[in-house]
Scaffold this active site. Structure first.
Site, PDB file in Angstrom:
ATOM      1  N   LYS A  87      -0.295   6.381   4.835  1.00 25.78           N
ATOM      2  CA  LYS A  87      -0.372   5.071   4.169  1.00 25.78           C
ATOM      3  C   LYS A  87       0.782   4.916   3.183  1.00 25.78           C
ATOM      4  CE  LYS A  87      -2.974   2.036   1.154  1.00 25.78           C
ATOM      5  NZ  LYS A  87      -4.088   1.810   0.238  1.00 25.78           N
ATOM      6  N   ASP A 111       0.112  -3.333 -10.420  1.00 27.10           N
ATOM      7  CA  ASP A 111      -0.730  -4.463 -10.070  1.00 27.10           C
ATOM      8  C   ASP A 111      -0.444  -4.836  -8.623  1.00 27.10           C
ATOM      9  OD1 ASP A 111      -2.689  -6.156 -11.565  1.00 27.10           O
ATOM     10  OD2 ASP A 111      -1.573  -7.675 -10.441  1.00 27.10           O
TER      11      ASP A 111
END
Ligand code: ITT
Length: 188
Positions: free
Chosen positions: A165, A65
């Site tokens: 990233k 999450d």
């Protein structure tokens, strides 16, 4: 023993599978929809999500999450990032930030893992950075075109490769911490 990553977000899976390959973790994608609670804390959401997902799959699995917390907006949209992205999107966020000098923001990620003992564990990561003044780049997903990490060279996450990233991101850090733990504790 395979490990399931339960997510409906293809961008997340792409990033996590690149890390799994690097760590030698055998990963499977499950799109099984599990019930996600609404809460102010990412770790509460991830912990309950991991338990839910384990109940459905009956196999070791993890969920992740995440959210973008903007300082000048007192942490908005935080745990409600998906909804805000789907409603006002990057343009809407840039509009909210028009003329705002303090552009600091932090991406947070929490991995929730549940193994056969049914007790969920969480692993966190964060990436501090700034909201850009315009969208840049075509890679990544979500808020990537408007987020410039402090640890980088001025490019947005959307201007980086998946590997670049991952090296700087909230998810890269949370998942790396989790994989290091998992490789020492995995169930055969
Ligand atoms: P799941 O199925 O894994 O829950 P999701 O997209 O619903 O996928 P979240 O509930 O964790 O995931 O929502 C997080 C949202 O925050 C996501 O939809 C993006 O809009 C944003 N977000 C999270 N991490 C991001 C990242 O690395 N780059 C850009 N946006 C991100």
């Amino acid at each position: 023993m395979v490990l399931f990553f339960v997510t409906g977000n293809e961008g997340k899976f792409r990033e996590v599978s690149a890390l799994a390959a690097r760590f030698g973790v055998e990963l499977r994608h499950s799109r099984t929809p599990y019930l996600e609670i609404q809460a102010d804390s990412l770790s509460d959401i991830a912990r309950v999500g991991a338990q839910q997902a384990f109940g459905l799959l009956k196999a070791p699995c993890f969920v992740e999450d995440s959210g973008l917390f903007i300082s000048s907006l007192r942490g908005f949209p935080g745990p409600y990032s998906k909804y805000v992205f789907l409603t006002i999107g990057n343009r809407g966020v840039l509009k909210l930030m028009e003329g705002v000098e303090d552009r600091r923001a932090v991406f947070r990620s929490c991995v929730g893992y549940c193994g056969r003992d049914g007790r969920p564990l969480t692993f966190e990561g964060k990436a501090e950075g700034r909201i850009s003044t315009e969208e840049r780049g075509r890679g990544g997903f979500g808020f990537d075109p408007i987020f410039v990490p402090d640890e980088g060279d001025g490019r947005t996450f959307a201007e980086m490769s998946v590997e670049e990233k991952n090296a700087l991101s909230h998810r890269g850090k949370a998942v790396e911490g989790f994989f290091r733990w998992y490789l020492l504790h995995k169930e055969e």
